[in-house]
Design an enzyme around this catalytic site. Structure first.
Site, PDB file in Angstrom:
ATOM      1  N   ARG A 102      -9.823   2.081   8.739  1.00 57.54           N
ATOM      2  CA  ARG A 102      -9.376   0.761   9.156  1.00 57.54           C
ATOM      3  C   ARG A 102     -10.545  -0.080   9.671  1.00 57.54           C
ATOM      4  O   ARG A 102     -10.401  -1.250   9.938  1.00 57.54           O
ATOM      5  CB  ARG A 102      -8.413   1.010  10.305  1.00 57.54           C
ATOM      6  CG  ARG A 102      -7.317   0.068  10.552  1.00 57.54           C
ATOM      7  CD  ARG A 102      -6.237   0.102   9.531  1.00 57.54           C
ATOM      8  NE  ARG A 102      -5.028  -0.473  10.048  1.00 57.54           N
ATOM      9  CZ  ARG A 102      -3.819  -0.058   9.742  1.00 57.54           C
ATOM     10  NH1 ARG A 102      -3.649   0.944   8.921  1.00 57.54           N
ATOM     11  NH2 ARG A 102      -2.771  -0.673  10.229  1.00 57.54           N
TER      12      ARG A 102
ATOM     13  N   ARG B 271      11.046  -6.829   6.409  1.00 59.32           N
ATOM     14  CA  ARG B 271      10.838  -5.381   6.511  1.00 59.32           C
ATOM     15  C   ARG B 271      11.622  -4.756   7.663  1.00 59.32           C
ATOM     16  O   ARG B 271      11.647  -5.299   8.767  1.00 59.32           O
ATOM     17  CB  ARG B 271       9.343  -5.126   6.698  1.00 59.32           C
ATOM     18  CG  ARG B 271       8.933  -3.735   6.358  1.00 59.32           C
ATOM     19  CD  ARG B 271       7.551  -3.659   5.818  1.00 59.32           C
ATOM     20  NE  ARG B 271       6.536  -3.654   6.860  1.00 59.32           N
ATOM     21  CZ  ARG B 271       5.263  -3.366   6.619  1.00 59.32           C
ATOM     22  NH1 ARG B 271       4.868  -3.088   5.393  1.00 59.32           N
ATOM     23  NH2 ARG B 271       4.389  -3.379   7.579  1.00 59.32           N
TER      24      ARG B 271
ATOM     25  N   ARG C 219      -2.202  -7.947  14.098  1.00 57.30           N
ATOM     26  CA  ARG C 219      -2.544  -6.996  13.037  1.00 57.30           C
ATOM     27  C   ARG C 219      -3.255  -7.681  11.872  1.00 57.30           C
ATOM     28  O   ARG C 219      -4.186  -7.123  11.288  1.00 57.30           O
ATOM     29  CB  ARG C 219      -1.267  -6.277  12.552  1.00 57.30           C
ATOM     30  CG  ARG C 219      -0.780  -5.257  13.597  1.00 57.30           C
ATOM     31  CD  ARG C 219       0.664  -4.848  13.369  1.00 57.30           C
ATOM     32  NE  ARG C 219       0.905  -4.257  12.092  1.00 57.30           N
ATOM     33  CZ  ARG C 219       2.015  -4.451  11.382  1.00 57.30           C
ATOM     34  NH1 ARG C 219       2.980  -5.229  11.827  1.00 57.30           N
ATOM     35  NH2 ARG C 219       2.162  -3.867  10.225  1.00 57.30           N
TER      36      ARG C 219
ATOM     37  N   ARG D 171      10.611  -3.141  12.879  1.00 53.79           N
ATOM     38  CA  ARG D 171       9.575  -2.331  13.508  1.00 53.79           C
ATOM     39  C   ARG D 171       9.149  -3.008  14.803  1.00 53.79           C
ATOM     40  O   ARG D 171       9.105  -4.230  14.867  1.00 53.79           O
ATOM     41  CB  ARG D 171       8.368  -2.251  12.560  1.00 53.79           C
ATOM     42  CG  ARG D 171       8.409  -1.064  11.662  1.00 53.79           C
ATOM     43  CD  ARG D 171       7.359  -1.098  10.586  1.00 53.79           C
ATOM     44  NE  ARG D 171       5.984  -1.187  11.054  1.00 53.79           N
ATOM     45  CZ  ARG D 171       4.926  -0.951  10.282  1.00 53.79           C
ATOM     46  NH1 ARG D 171       5.100  -0.612   9.021  1.00 53.79           N
ATOM     47  NH2 ARG D 171       3.707  -1.061  10.739  1.00 53.79           N
TER      48      ARG D 171
ATOM     49  N   LYS E 116       0.827  -1.218   0.000  1.00 54.00           N
ATOM     50  CA  LYS E 116       0.000   0.000   0.000  1.00 54.00           C
ATOM     51  C   LYS E 116       0.859   1.265   0.000  1.00 54.00           C
ATOM     52  O   LYS E 116       0.598   2.201  -0.733  1.00 54.00           O
ATOM     53  CB  LYS E 116      -0.859   0.087   1.277  1.00 54.00           C
ATOM     54  CG  LYS E 116      -1.941  -0.933   1.402  1.00 54.00           C
ATOM     55  CD  LYS E 116      -2.844  -0.603   2.578  1.00 54.00           C
ATOM     56  CE  LYS E 116      -2.174  -0.444   3.912  1.00 54.00           C
ATOM     57  NZ  LYS E 116      -1.657  -1.562   4.603  1.00 54.00           N
TER      58      LYS E 116
HETATM   59  P1  AMP Z   1       0.352   0.741   9.323  1.00 53.04           P
HETATM   60  O1  AMP Z   1       1.683   1.329   9.066  1.00 53.04           O
HETATM   61  O2  AMP Z   1      -0.741   1.299   8.454  1.00 53.04           O
HETATM   62  O3  AMP Z   1       0.363  -0.751   9.361  1.00 53.04           O
HETATM   63  O4  AMP Z   1      -0.071   1.221  10.818  1.00 53.04           O
HETATM   64  C1  AMP Z   1       0.717   0.877  11.933  1.00 53.04           C
HETATM   65  C2  AMP Z   1      -0.111   0.962  13.197  1.00 53.04           C
HETATM   66  O5  AMP Z   1      -0.611   2.296  13.380  1.00 53.04           O
HETATM   67  C3  AMP Z   1      -1.354   0.090  13.218  1.00 53.04           C
HETATM   68  O6  AMP Z   1      -1.066  -1.255  13.592  1.00 53.04           O
HETATM   69  C4  AMP Z   1      -2.198   0.803  14.263  1.00 53.04           C
HETATM   70  O7  AMP Z   1      -1.718   0.581  15.578  1.00 53.04           O
HETATM   71  C5  AMP Z   1      -1.921   2.255  13.932  1.00 53.04           C
HETATM   72  N1  AMP Z   1      -2.873   2.788  12.924  1.00 53.04           N
HETATM   73  C6  AMP Z   1      -2.591   3.204  11.668  1.00 53.04           C
HETATM   74  N2  AMP Z   1      -3.701   3.625  11.032  1.00 53.04           N
HETATM   75  C7  AMP Z   1      -4.716   3.466  11.917  1.00 53.04           C
HETATM   76  C8  AMP Z   1      -6.115   3.695  11.858  1.00 53.04           C
HETATM   77  N3  AMP Z   1      -6.700   4.172  10.759  1.00 53.04           N
HETATM   78  N4  AMP Z   1      -6.856   3.411  12.959  1.00 53.04           N
HETATM   79  C9  AMP Z   1      -6.291   2.938  14.083  1.00 53.04           C
HETATM   80  N5  AMP Z   1      -4.977   2.676  14.208  1.00 53.04           N
HETATM   81  C10 AMP Z   1      -4.195   2.939  13.132  1.00 53.04           C
END
Ligand code: AMP
Length: 201
Positions: free
Chosen positions: A84, A118, A161, A150, A13
Site C-alpha cells: 500500500r 457497497r 482512503r 462498511r 480489485k
Molecule cells: P481494503 O479492503 O483493501 O480497502 O482495506 C481496508 C482497510 O484495511 C484499509 O483502509 C486499511 O485500514 C487496512 N489495510 C488493508 N491493507 C493494508 C495495508 N497493506 N497496509 C495498511 N493497512 C491496510
C-alpha cells in the site's frame, strides 16, 4: 506466477483478483479481508487495528507486514491491497518480488458512485456492490446474515482512503515501472477480466 492487483477503492480489485486467482490457480491474498476477519472475530489483533481501519487510516507497517508474511506462499499468488506504500513494496521486494502489477484505472467520480452502493455482511465479511449483488436484497448469499455499510465507508473515511491511495499507493507505479499492466477498470467485470487475460499472456 506472482502478481499484484492495484487500484483505487471500488476499482474491482477484489472481484477481478478472485477471478484471476481461480483461472491461474493462485492464492488470492487480500490484506483488507485478513484484517476485517480479525476485527469480526474480535481477536486481540482485531481490537488493536479496528480504530485504524474504521477511520480509513493505514494499519502500521510492522503489524501488516507480519500478518501478510504469515499468509504469503512461495509462489502462485495475487496480492490485493498489499503493498500500500513504498515501505511495504520494498519489504516485499526483499522477501518475494512479484513479476507483474495489474493496475485498474478508474475515474474518481466513479469511485464515489461505486462505494455508495457497497455493503458488507456483518457476520462473514463478504462484500457486495455494483457488480456483485446479493440474490436477496440486504441478505448475505453465503451465510444469510444482514448486510450493512462498511464502517470505513462514511464520507470522511472514504475521503481519507482516497487521499491515502493517491499519496501513498500511486507512487508504486513508478516503483514497479515496466512490471505494470494498465487496465481500464471502468467497464463490466467480464470486459475487465478479458483485458487482463489478454495482457497477462
Ligand atoms: P481494503 O479492503 O483493501 O480497502 O482495506 C481496508 C482497510 O484495511 C484499509 O483502509 C486499511 O485500514 C487496512 N489495510 C488493508 N491493507 C493494508 C495495508 N497493506 N497496509 C495498511 N493497512 C491496510
Amino acid at each position: 506466477m506472482k502478481l499484484i492487483i492495484l487500484g483505487i477503492q471500488g476499482s474491482g480489485k477484489g472481484t477481478e483478483g478472485k477471478l484471476i486467482a481461480e483461472l491461474y490457480g493462485l492464492k488470492h491474498i487480500s490484506t483488507g479481508d485478513l484484517l476485517r476477519k480479525e476485527v469480526i472475530e474480535k481477536t486481540e489483533l482485531g481490537k488493536e487495528i479496528s480504530s485504524y481501519i474504521d477511520k480509513g487510516n493505514l494499519v502500521p507497517d510492522e503489524l501488516i507486514n507480519k500478518i501478510f508474511l504469515k499468509n504469503l506462499p512461495k509462489d502462485k499468488f495475487i496480492l490485493d491491497g498489499y503493498p500500500r506504500n513504498l515501505s511495504q513494496a520494498e519489504f516485499l521486494e526483499k522477501v518475494n518480488p512479484v513479476e507483474k502489477v495489474i493496475f485498474l484505472e478508474l475515474p474518481e467520480q466513479e469511485v464515489y458512485h461505486r462505494l455508495g452502493l457497497r455493503v458488507q455482511c456483518k457476520k462473514c465479511g463478504a462484500i457486495y456492490g455494483l457488480n456483485v449483488k446479493p440474490k436477496k436484497e440486504g441478505i448475505c448469499d453465503k451465510c444469510q446474515s444482514i448486510l450493512e455499510r462498511r464502517k470505513d465507508e462514511t464520507p470522511e473515511a472514504i475521503k481519507k482512503r482516497i487521499d491515502l491511495f493517491k499519496k501513498e499507493t500511486l507512487p508504486l507505479l513508478k516503483f514497479y515501472k515496466s512490471r505494470v499492466i494498465r487496465i481500464n477498470g471502468n467497464q463490466t467485470v467480464e470486459a475487465v477480466f478479458e483485458d487482463i487475460k489478454k495482457l497477462l499472456q
